[in-house]
Design a protein around this motif. Sequence first.
Motif, PDB file in Angstrom:
ATOM      1  N   ALA A  97       0.829  -1.215   0.000  1.00 15.15           N
ATOM      2  CA  ALA A  97       0.000   0.000   0.000  1.00 15.15           C
ATOM      3  C   ALA A  97       0.858   1.258   0.000  1.00 15.15           C
ATOM      4  O   ALA A  97       0.543   2.239  -0.689  1.00 15.15           O
ATOM      5  CB  ALA A  97      -0.924  -0.007   1.217  1.00 15.15           C
ATOM      6  N   ILE A  98       1.949   1.239   0.763  1.00 11.25           N
ATOM      7  CA  ILE A  98       2.842   2.402   0.806  1.00 11.25           C
ATOM      8  C   ILE A  98       3.428   2.674  -0.578  1.00 11.25           C
ATOM      9  O   ILE A  98       3.580   3.821  -1.001  1.00 11.25           O
ATOM     10  CB  ILE A  98       3.968   2.178   1.838  1.00 11.25           C
ATOM     11  CG1 ILE A  98       3.383   2.050   3.246  1.00 11.25           C
ATOM     12  CG2 ILE A  98       4.991   3.307   1.784  1.00 11.25           C
ATOM     13  CD1 ILE A  98       4.391   1.644   4.303  1.00 11.25           C
ATOM     14  N   SER A  99       3.737   1.608  -1.310  1.00 12.84           N
ATOM     15  CA  SER A  99       4.300   1.755  -2.658  1.00 12.84           C
ATOM     16  C   SER A  99       3.303   2.340  -3.645  1.00 12.84           C
ATOM     17  O   SER A  99       3.690   2.752  -4.744  1.00 12.84           O
ATOM     18  CB  SER A  99       4.773   0.389  -3.169  1.00 12.84           C
ATOM     19  OG  SER A  99       5.796  -0.132  -2.341  1.00 12.84           O
ATOM     20  N   ARG A 100       2.043   2.349  -3.278  1.00 12.61           N
ATOM     21  CA  ARG A 100       0.995   2.887  -4.154  1.00 12.61           C
ATOM     22  C   ARG A 100       0.349   4.131  -3.558  1.00 12.61           C
ATOM     23  O   ARG A 100      -0.772   4.491  -3.931  1.00 12.61           O
ATOM     24  CB  ARG A 100      -0.059   1.803  -4.414  1.00 12.61           C
ATOM     25  CG  ARG A 100       0.431   0.750  -5.400  1.00 12.61           C
ATOM     26  CD  ARG A 100      -0.400  -0.511  -5.339  1.00 12.61           C
ATOM     27  NE  ARG A 100      -0.059  -1.402  -6.449  1.00 12.61           N
ATOM     28  CZ  ARG A 100       1.070  -2.122  -6.516  1.00 12.61           C
ATOM     29  NH1 ARG A 100       1.941  -2.036  -5.525  1.00 12.61           N
ATOM     30  NH2 ARG A 100       1.325  -2.909  -7.545  1.00 12.61           N
ATOM     31  N   ASP A 101       1.033   4.776  -2.652  1.00 15.92           N
ATOM     32  CA  ASP A 101       0.516   5.976  -2.006  1.00 15.92           C
ATOM     33  C   ASP A 101       0.662   7.171  -2.949  1.00 15.92           C
ATOM     34  O   ASP A 101       1.778   7.578  -3.271  1.00 15.92           O
ATOM     35  CB  ASP A 101       1.299   6.220  -0.705  1.00 15.92           C
ATOM     36  CG  ASP A 101       0.724   7.361   0.113  1.00 15.92           C
ATOM     37  OD1 ASP A 101      -0.083   8.144  -0.434  1.00 15.92           O
ATOM     38  OD2 ASP A 101       1.075   7.472   1.300  1.00 15.92           O
ATOM     39  N   PRO A 102      -0.453   7.750  -3.419  1.00 13.50           N
ATOM     40  CA  PRO A 102      -0.354   8.863  -4.370  1.00 13.50           C
ATOM     41  C   PRO A 102       0.286  10.120  -3.789  1.00 13.50           C
ATOM     42  O   PRO A 102       0.706  10.997  -4.542  1.00 13.50           O
ATOM     43  CB  PRO A 102      -1.823   9.119  -4.761  1.00 13.50           C
ATOM     44  CG  PRO A 102      -2.635   8.526  -3.653  1.00 13.50           C
ATOM     45  CD  PRO A 102      -1.843   7.371  -3.126  1.00 13.50           C
TER      46      PRO A 102
END
Length: 404
Positions: free
Chosen positions: A373-378
């Motif tokens: 999820a952190i890697s996909r944090d806009p």
Amino acid sequence: MVSLSQLLAVLLSTSLFLFFLRKWHLSHSPESQKRLPPSPSKLPVIGNLHQLVSSPLRSLLSLSRRYGPLTLLHFGKFPFIIASSAEAAREIMKTQDLIFSNRPQLSIPGGLFYNNRDVVFAPYGEYWRQIRSICVLHLLSNKRVLSYRRVREEETSIMVEKIRRVALGKKYGGGSDFKESLAEIGALMWVVPLWELIPCLSWTRRFTSVDKRIARVVKGIDEFLEVVIQEHRVRDRRGSDGSELDFVDILLDLQRENGSLSPIEDFTIKAIDMFSAGTGTTVTSLKWAVVELIRNPTTMKILQNEVREVAGSKDDIEEQDIEKMPYLKVVLKESLRLHPPNEILVARESTQDTKLLGYDIASGIRVMVNVWAISRDPSLWKNPEEFRPDRFLETSIYFRDCVV
């Protein structure tokens, strides 16, 4: 004589009184005064497990965007805190690292790694500190890693040769029992038995194959590693070519030096999971990098040109050549961002009551960091779902900086 209607009225009023009394008691208890992380409603017995059935990673990402960087979920009997932001991860793994250094004792890792005598799943304490120190100082130091450069280059050449043979239309090699056992360990590590989360279902354990699979894998790994240890005890400690000592040599030396006071016993050497931990994550990372290059032919063409330019007419690429391949590095960084080998880090367990991003976290609660999820944090990444290696050429940020 009391009528049936009077009796029912008494029972109903008593029940209502007890219900509201309990509700009042709960609202005035010290526990109710705590500020807990937001949590979706849960079902009896299973908690929030039903919300993760279809796509766990996407479901957790959706929950984090709805409830925030810290989400309280119940998996069966146990409450879990899911951390889905860089700030939360930094607080858990850096600022309050000691408080969150313990591991919950789980049945499958315990069965695979000699009652959790490895580095990853060992409970926080003196044994864990000693083994971690040994791994960091003696096995994974920069000097030690560089000393194995020749071995890495040799293994890379062997792998390339195998690929070349397959490309010529002939299948070579049938694998080994040890490789199969490592693959089975990787598969078992993703198994989460319901009876471990829901103790009332513990009776179902006898009808599953999990324990038999663990016993079979441990037997195969143990027999192989026992032979390795005994061979290292009797052979010349340094190769005839003057090569450095390997992991087993180093651990046996430490075992001899400290005698009965040494934390390293034979089962400790077997439990320190350098084989599956070191190979599984690497294989996963390489597979995803190749997948993304196939999906993005323009990126692959740029990378191919860079490799050909650096390699020139050489048959093999050496490690020192990688330093001249900046685009290769950003491709790997972007692949690791989108596809971390461990999307959700191994659960931690708090050792004392603490505050986390303003929320009250009780001692003994389980915490997991959602790297995916952190890697996909806009707020951290522009167009986070896209594979764009060039983002690392445009910024000085390193994917690891977003966590620690």
